[in-house]
Write an enzyme that holds these catalytic residues in place. Sequence first.
Site, PDB file in Angstrom:
ATOM      1  N   ALA A   1      38.625  36.936  37.097  1.00 45.75           N
ATOM      2  CA  ALA A   1      38.574  38.067  36.168  1.00 45.75           C
ATOM      3  C   ALA A   1      37.221  38.770  36.211  1.00 45.75           C
ATOM      4  O   ALA A   1      36.871  39.518  35.306  1.00 45.75           O
ATOM      5  CB  ALA A   1      38.868  37.573  34.754  1.00 45.75           C
TER       6      ALA A   1
ATOM      7  N   ASN B   1      36.734  29.212  34.892  1.00 45.49           N
ATOM      8  CA  ASN B   1      36.782  29.824  36.221  1.00 45.49           C
ATOM      9  C   ASN B   1      35.719  30.896  36.406  1.00 45.49           C
ATOM     10  O   ASN B   1      35.041  30.957  37.431  1.00 45.49           O
ATOM     11  CB  ASN B   1      38.176  30.387  36.505  1.00 45.49           C
TER      12      ASN B   1
ATOM     13  N   HIS C   1      34.186  40.406  30.044  1.00 49.44           N
ATOM     14  CA  HIS C   1      33.115  39.636  30.677  1.00 49.44           C
ATOM     15  C   HIS C   1      32.046  40.616  31.133  1.00 49.44           C
ATOM     16  O   HIS C   1      32.342  41.586  31.833  1.00 49.44           O
ATOM     17  CB  HIS C   1      33.623  38.865  31.897  1.00 49.44           C
TER      18      HIS C   1
END
Lengths: 279, 279
Positions: free
Chosen positions: A132, A199, A229
């Site tokens: 992501a 991750n 993020h």
Amino acid sequence: MFSIIIDMKKIGLLGCGAIGTQIALAIDSGKIPAILTHVYDFDRSKSEALVSRLKKRPQIAENPHMLSSNPVDIVVEAASQDAVRNHALSILQNRRDLLIMSVGALLDESVLEILLDACREFKRTIYLPSGALAGLDAIRSVKEELESVLLVTTKNPKSLKGARFFEVSKIDTDSITTKTVLFEGSAKDAVNLFPANINVAALLSLAGLGSHNTKVRIVADPQTDKNTHQVIAQGKFGSISITVENVPDSTNPKTSRLATLSAVECLRAACSTDMRIGS
Amino acid sequence: MFSIIIDMKKIGLLGCGAIGTQIALAIDSGKIPAILTHVYDFDRSKSEALVSRLKKRPQIAENPHMLSSNPVDIVVEAASQDAVRNHALSILQNRRDLLIMSVGALLDESVLEILLDACREFKRTIYLPSGALAGLDAIRSVKEELESVLLVTTKNPKSLKGARFFEVSKIDTDSITTKTVLFEGSAKDAVNLFPANINVAALLSLAGLGSHNTKVRIVADPQTDKNTHQVIAQGKFGSISITVENVPDSTNPKTSRLATLSAVECLRAACSTDMRIGS
């Protein structure tokens, strides 16, 4: 045409859940130029459900080792960190390349070392999709000149529910009514307290300064419905700031759409030989 | 040890200027696991100056075709768009992979098509480093769901001097005293008016929506001493915003440090087979 097909890479899929299914569908539709020859899931009904959705039907392997004993070129792990710990080494030893979705398993340095040694010995490649995140191309490039890397992850408190953090702290997700910094520390500590972020934190650590020196801040924001993020990296080269606002994947609400798309793109690039855009 | 050396990829370098020199030094120091076997520059004194700086001395090819008639695995073009137009096809036809620095040449669709066809026919790969940008991994991943991509480049007016834009507009770089938007339009038009930005605009176009649909804004800011590129991409997946503040490379002030580092990283990854981090 025939020569194109026999040149195509053969894929074995380990894990037939939501992300494995998306990858299988991308191969089946021709978006990834490859042939899915074998699938395995420890729950056989998941393998069967996946195979029934495909036009070109792969074989269902009887056990995970069968995936890499077959004439497969790349095994795609879309199962779990345990699957990486239990099967990655023998896949590489069987001289198959390996695409790993459960990147968090590589934060265990003993696992990482063994797999990197196997890659060198057996001349195999481990592919890690960008998940992501964006910008791992640049983080890798500036690695030796990096002075600091910070990952700021902002989610709705509901999306953070169930994290180990809430067992050790006094904070209750329901009590968070304004934007609140829950955690600041190393990636190493963050992944223990917020395993759902593992991750992204693992990828950034592996590309850059490692999990001890990569800083992570976790923010709960009751006003957001996106998983955001932000990566801020600084060094002699200047600075890089990346913000990714992720929408959940409609086929798998626990995963960001970008994580699914970057897994498909990673395998597409690994199966293609014409042009590779980006470092 | 011997087997490691004979497994290493052999590199031919086309262009011995500032960036070619940095790549050659990175090979010579072992940072890129490869052997530089041949170099060429149309100015032979540049080839000689480069070779004299290396511990492991490559041969100087007598002409650019010699690079790919030798047992080279990858030719690195660090010369000019003309070098791409004149030599890229025969390099691929000679079954060598090709790393292209002068990416702007690929904005000519007829050039791009011919080279992609050659890659497919001769099973060769063209590598394009991320240049002074970050995030091409994610842009490639979301390509099919992209709705808009905008590149905002901000530079000191002095760094924009000499651009064709100032011949066709009435604006004079010396008269710019506040932050000023000079241009907004397609990447296609931007690269004609601001050729110095061509690589960044070309990379973003190739990874995403193409040069007609990628928007570019050029901003002159007398208060900055950095070259800043911001990429804003939106679509069903959410949004990606990337800002890179680039410091000039001390060995080559016309190039960003990140552009040099990403070229080295791109070749390192192309010559390595252990782990590939990022889609």
